[in-house]
Design a protein around this motif. Sequence first.
Motif, short mmCIF file in Angstrom:
data_model
loop_
_atom_site.label_atom_id
_atom_site.label_comp_id
_atom_site.label_asym_id
_atom_site.label_seq_id
_atom_site.Cartn_x
_atom_site.Cartn_y
_atom_site.Cartn_z
N VAL A 1 0.54 0.06 -4.47
CA VAL A 1 -0.87 0.06 -4.89
C VAL A 1 -1.69 1.00 -4.02
O VAL A 1 -1.29 1.38 -2.92
CB VAL A 1 -1.48 -1.36 -4.82
N ASN A 2 -2.86 1.35 -4.54
CA ASN A 2 -3.89 2.05 -3.78
C ASN A 2 -4.83 0.99 -3.22
O ASN A 2 -5.55 0.34 -3.98
CB ASN A 2 -4.64 3.02 -4.69
N PRO A 3 -4.85 0.76 -1.90
CA PRO A 3 -5.66 -0.32 -1.34
C PRO A 3 -7.16 -0.15 -1.52
O PRO A 3 -7.92 -1.10 -1.36
CB PRO A 3 -5.28 -0.31 0.14
N HIS A 4 -7.59 1.08 -1.86
CA HIS A 4 -9.01 1.32 -2.08
C HIS A 4 -9.47 0.85 -3.47
O HIS A 4 -10.67 0.83 -3.75
CB HIS A 4 -9.32 2.81 -1.92
N SER A 5 -8.53 0.53 -4.35
CA SER A 5 -8.86 0.10 -5.71
C SER A 5 -8.72 -1.40 -5.83
O SER A 5 -7.60 -1.92 -5.97
CB SER A 5 -7.95 0.80 -6.73
N ALA A 6 -9.82 -2.11 -5.78
CA ALA A 6 -9.77 -3.57 -5.92
C ALA A 6 -9.18 -3.97 -7.26
O ALA A 6 -8.39 -4.91 -7.36
CB ALA A 6 -11.17 -4.16 -5.75
N GLY B 1 -7.04 -2.24 -9.14
CA GLY B 1 -5.62 -1.95 -9.17
C GLY B 1 -4.81 -2.98 -8.39
O GLY B 1 -3.74 -3.41 -8.84
N VAL B 2 -5.30 -3.37 -7.21
CA VAL B 2 -4.60 -4.37 -6.42
C VAL B 2 -4.60 -5.71 -7.14
O VAL B 2 -3.58 -6.40 -7.19
CB VAL B 2 -5.22 -4.50 -5.01
N ALA B 3 -5.73 -6.08 -7.72
CA ALA B 3 -5.81 -7.35 -8.47
C ALA B 3 -4.83 -7.36 -9.63
O ALA B 3 -4.16 -8.36 -9.89
CB ALA B 3 -7.23 -7.58 -8.96
N SER B 4 -4.72 -6.23 -10.34
CA SER B 4 -3.79 -6.14 -11.45
C SER B 4 -2.35 -6.31 -10.98
O SER B 4 -1.54 -7.01 -11.62
CB SER B 4 -3.96 -4.80 -12.17
N SER C 1 0.82 -1.21 0.00
CA SER C 1 0.00 0.00 0.00
C SER C 1 0.85 1.26 0.00
O SER C 1 1.83 1.36 0.74
CB SER C 1 -0.91 0.01 1.23
N ARG C 2 0.45 2.22 -0.79
CA ARG C 2 1.13 3.51 -0.79
C ARG C 2 0.96 4.24 0.53
O ARG C 2 1.70 5.18 0.83
CB ARG C 2 0.60 4.38 -1.93
#
Length: 460
Positions: free
Chosen positions: A404-409, A411-414, A389-390
């Motif tokens: 990653v931005n933990p609020h973006s499912a 983005g994290v999946a990617s 997480s950033r």
Amino acid sequence: MSRLVVVSNRVGPLKDTGRAGGLAVALVDALTETGGLWFGWSGDVSEEGTFGNLKQGGGTRKVAMATVDMTQADYDEFYAGYANRTLWPVLHYRLDLADFDRRFEEGYRRVNERFATRLRPLLQADDIIWVHDYHFLGFAAELRAMEVGNPIGFFLHIPFPAPEVLAGLPNAERLVRRMLAYDVVGFQTRRDAANFRRFAVEELGAVERDGDKLDIAGGTVVARAFPIGIDAAGFARQATTPEARRNTARTEKLLVGRQQIIGVDRIDYSKGLPERFRAFGRLLEDYPENRGKVSLMQVAPPSRAELDAYAEIRRELEELSGNINGRFADLDWTPIRYMTRSFTRRALAGLYRASRVALVTPLRDGMNLVAKEYVAAQRAEDPGVVVLSRFAGAAEGMPEALIVNPHSAEGVASSLQTALNMPLDERRSRWQAIFDRICQNDAAAWATSFLETLRGRATN
């Protein structure tokens, strides 16, 4: 060399029990080097509280330990109240979860004053005092009121929020002004230190000088980042102990050639665990080739179970893991293995080594040592990847992780998909850069850097 006095909410242990965290190890090393005293709460609640007998014992030839009890009112108002219902959420940017009860604030001030009163007779003229964490933000102000002139430093292990957030805390100005009674105030990240200095300048009229100094009321305070480290070499050795090897072997046997993502966190709303489960579910949805081949092991011991917010997170995690497992599980594969038990550090080292990816995605975290421990535990010839997480303090010093931005499912999946398929050469290159850095900036270097700065203030 001057004796070191460490003040923290909980004290010890001085011996490695297999469960002691990196902070305890670093403090024991620093205390042993100079000789010293470790002072704090006993962990017990009694009718006498801080007015009861000082508990001394459990120390060594060079390090003494001294603790005091709390009364039930102290525990309810200081610890469970202001520290954990007010300060913890505010400092983690969660004003919506904070309980602004005046009784809590009064209890916090009272316990800081009583603890300082009990420590005062134990101090020697040339002691260096090092106070830790959000439980004792005002501790130096209490000692100064008792005419203690020793150098006093403070280190905050959790985030310090932007002034616009902290301003939501009633009497925030008074609290920060009391923190300025310290000679050195240390933070995990440059961002946290800058937030503190900006609040002092904008709200209290301090003057910022030389990048990390604050001049106010005729005095000067150093406010600087001292990123905490781990004993990286020591933790690497933990991964080769018999207990660690057993856990590595058991996990790899269960995986049968599959890949594992691991998360290790206390259950806390700051850790972003529901968001993490959703991101893993999105990985299985968006990249169906991972179904049956990749699992998430989440180790999440409970904490502060008496607070409603924590009980709600636990219920949510059980529902999310049940939903994802129900949708995607097969006869011989469970997508999420969610465990609320704790493990020794040696056992965790073995689990880290068996995992291709560490998923470290707090919504806010002072540092997050799991990311560093995972790197230290890896095999150099075939290391894993950190998805980080950033908003974790560790991100400042680990740019080679996948940030990653933990609020973006999505983005994290990617990023998880990238980590799972990263070529060996790239994994080795990223791992080596991080490993070299955490070995250089280890726990001993952190303690040395802070104490040298504090001793330097004592001679100015």
